[in-house]
Design a protein around this motif. Structure first.
Motif, PDB file in Angstrom:
ATOM      1  N   LEU A   9      13.346   5.635  12.214  1.00  0.00           N
ATOM      2  CA  LEU A   9      13.042   4.304  12.584  1.00  0.00           C
ATOM      3  C   LEU A   9      14.182   3.238  12.947  1.00  0.00           C
ATOM      4  N   ARG A  66       6.676  -0.162   8.352  1.00  0.00           N
ATOM      5  CA  ARG A  66       5.844   0.254   9.626  1.00  0.00           C
ATOM      6  C   ARG A  66       4.958  -0.665   9.569  1.00  0.00           C
ATOM      7  N   ASP A  91       5.487  -3.772   9.936  1.00  0.00           N
ATOM      8  CA  ASP A  91       5.934  -4.702  10.564  1.00  0.00           C
ATOM      9  C   ASP A  91       5.643  -4.327  11.732  1.00  0.00           C
ATOM     10  N   LYS A  92       6.441  -3.234  12.383  1.00  0.00           N
ATOM     11  CA  LYS A  92       7.414  -2.304  14.095  1.00  0.00           C
ATOM     12  C   LYS A  92       5.806  -2.045  13.960  1.00  0.00           C
ATOM     13  N   GLU A  93       4.273  -1.342  13.895  1.00  0.00           N
ATOM     14  CA  GLU A  93       2.772  -1.446  14.432  1.00  0.00           C
ATOM     15  C   GLU A  93       2.018  -2.139  14.200  1.00  0.00           C
ATOM     16  N   ASP A  94       2.192  -3.918  13.847  1.00  0.00           N
ATOM     17  CA  ASP A  94       1.649  -4.689  13.083  1.00  0.00           C
ATOM     18  C   ASP A  94       0.042  -4.252  12.113  1.00  0.00           C
ATOM     19  N   ARG A  95       0.316  -3.739  11.529  1.00  0.00           N
ATOM     20  CA  ARG A  95      -0.741  -3.144  11.241  1.00  0.00           C
ATOM     21  C   ARG A  95      -0.481  -4.078   8.794  1.00  0.00           C
TER      22      ARG A  95
END
Length: 507
Positions: A122, A168, A170-174
């Protein structure tokens, strides 16, 4: 060879996991015994004694303990449940159960490789991910330590998973991943209390990045999971949550100079040697070089490292949780540096030579250590006595040393009321007086002489108090223990000479 190269390009993680699993399986089969005091006596001995209705270390109220002693009841408790299951199925062979324990730990340790690959991928793509995962799969110490009951190793997958979930999130906005990350961190804390410094680092990174909701969810998840594990167990045993944790802090502050105190820079030398130069220098340089870009890797590891460097009580294994973070961050930073460095771009053969040297120096001890039986003399002595139906009580004669040589009673398969130790302070005469009024059923009838030094002299002295002894067998130390003992006599592994005591203690 072409097939291996194809997998290296197309399915590198699978290839790396297979390599890591192979050497960990070697360690499961051949690396018997235990590596340190804590991974056996604070985990296996305690858990098996609970399953047998005893309390080997006198940690619990049922044994008369009036308060918490600062011990990790969560991880030890998992082993207790495992031994209870074994007892239910009449699986009682100590060595057999340890094969299973080592196998479970070996499988669990593969998550270190897998999660490290995903974090590196990532951040920096496949090239960095492959190398970081390969190092954590095949570093010379990883297979052997991965099958040990070391809380310093077992907490690592949870710390890495915490890192991955935050990335994740951050990257996937979860946002829910922040909560899951906190829960993973809470389990790491329940396994290894010092993980709190990693947790604090994760929280600080979220605050520095102004992810207020993420920080709140992360903190809530951590507290929730810590309460459900360590907190709940301590409440059940002592009547209030985190009793063992607070006792642990008090004990270590009161005894911070009573164990192995080392200079503040000790862990720098440990990392330099453990990660094998010159690659260790490359990794440390790369890790520090990209600290701002990869703050989530850098800051938690830095806080953990700084605390252990500051605290006087130091042992090499304490610093193990930072190694995956240094390897991941180090590989990413080093590869980026090499790609921009005129010096290394003009000297590809030198760089290749450094890596060839590393893999040669790393692989030879990895194979040897992965197949080494650690503390063989102490373990096999108990296995030998476990087959003797007439054992009533035994003496461990270690008068070359000031402190006790604790026998691993787990392998004896029974829990004597007491174990008689002779040291340079507790002599044969004092032992004779101590056992003078014991009934015949409690008189020692075996003696274990630890170490070769002054053996004949010690046997003669022992005979001054015990009228007649005869040799039974010699348990030889493992090759690795012999080398470590030769390099540093502080390591107490040695040959064990078992004698049978034929007559009662003299009047």
């Amino acid at each position: 060879m072409n097939k291996i190269y194809k997998y290296w390009e197309e399915k590198p993680l699978l290839l790396i996991l297979l390599a890591g699993a192979f050497f960990r399986l070697l360690a499961v089969i051949f690396s018997k015994g235990f590596g340190f005091f804590d991974d056996h006596f604070l985990i296996i001995e305690a858990a098996q004694s609970w399953a047998d209705g005893k309390d080997y270390n006198n940690w619990l109220p049922r044994s008369g303990a009036t308060g918490p002693g600062g011990h990790n009841l969560f991880y030890t408790g998992i082993h207790y449940l495992f031994f209870e299951v074994c007892r239910f199925f009449h699986f009682n062979d100590p060595q057999g159960k340890m094969y299973v324990v080592r196998f479970i730990h070996a499988i669990f340790s593969l998550f270190i490789i897998s999660i490290s690959y995903r974090i590196s991928f990532l951040y920096a793509g496949k090239k960095a991910a492959r190398m970081a995962a390969l190092l954590l799969s095949l570093y010379w110490f990883m297979p052997m330590l991965s099958v040990r009951n070391l809380v310093e190793m077992v907490c690592i997958p949870f710390l890495l998973w915490t890192t991955l979930l935050i990335i994740r999130a951050d990257k996937e906005d979860r946002k829910s991943f922040f909560m899951l990350a906190g829960m993973s961190a809470g389990i790491a804390f329940a396994i290894r209390f010092q993980s709190l410094f990693f947790i604090g680092g994760f929280g600080l990174v979220l605050l520095f990045q102004r992810k207020w909701l993420g920080a709140i969810l992360f903190g809530a998840g951590t507290l929730l999971c810590a309460l459900a594990t360590q907190g709940l167990i301590d409440y059940k045993v002592w009547g209030y949550p985190f009793a063992e944790f607070f006792a642990y802090i008090q004990y270590n502050l009161a005894n911070k100079y009573n164990f192995e105190t080392q200079a503040w820079y000790m862990y720098f030398t440990v990392l330099f040697g453990l990660l094998v130069p010159p690659i260790s220098l490359f990794l440390l340089f790369g890790f520090v070089r990209k600290w701002k870009t990869h703050l989530l890797l850098f800051l938690p590891a830095l806080l953990f490292f700084a605390f252990h460097s500051y605290f006087p009580n130091k042992q090499e294994r304490f610093i193990l949780p930072v190694i995956p973070f240094i390897v991941i961050g180090g590989i990413i930073g080093w590869q980026e540096f090499v790609a921009q460095s005129r010096f290394w771009l003009q000297r590809p053969k030198l760089l290749r030579g450094c890596w060839i040297f590393f893999w040669v120096v790393n692989t030879i001890p990895m194979v040897f250590i992965s197949c080494s039986y650690s503390k063989r003399d102490r373990v096999e002595a108990m296995v030998y006595l476990s087959k003797k139906a007439d054992v009533k009580l035994f003496v461990v004669e270690a008068t070359n040393h000031d402190d006790f040589v604790m026998p691993p009673l787990y392998y004896l398969g029974r829990w004597p009321k007491t174990v008689l130790n002779m040291t340079s302070v507790i002599t044969c005469d004092s032992l004779n007086k101590y056992t003078h009024n014991y009934p015949d059923s409690l008189q020692p009838n075996y003696v274990l002489f630890q170490e070769d030094d002054r053996l004949e002299e010690r046997i003669r002295h022992f005979k001054e108090c015990y009228a007649d002894i005869e040799p039974e067998t010699v348990i030889h130390q493992g090759l690795l223990d012999a080398i470590l003992h030769y390099l540093n006599p502080v390591n107490k592994s040695q040959n064990c000479y078992i004698y049978k005591i034929k007559k009662r203690v003299k009047d």
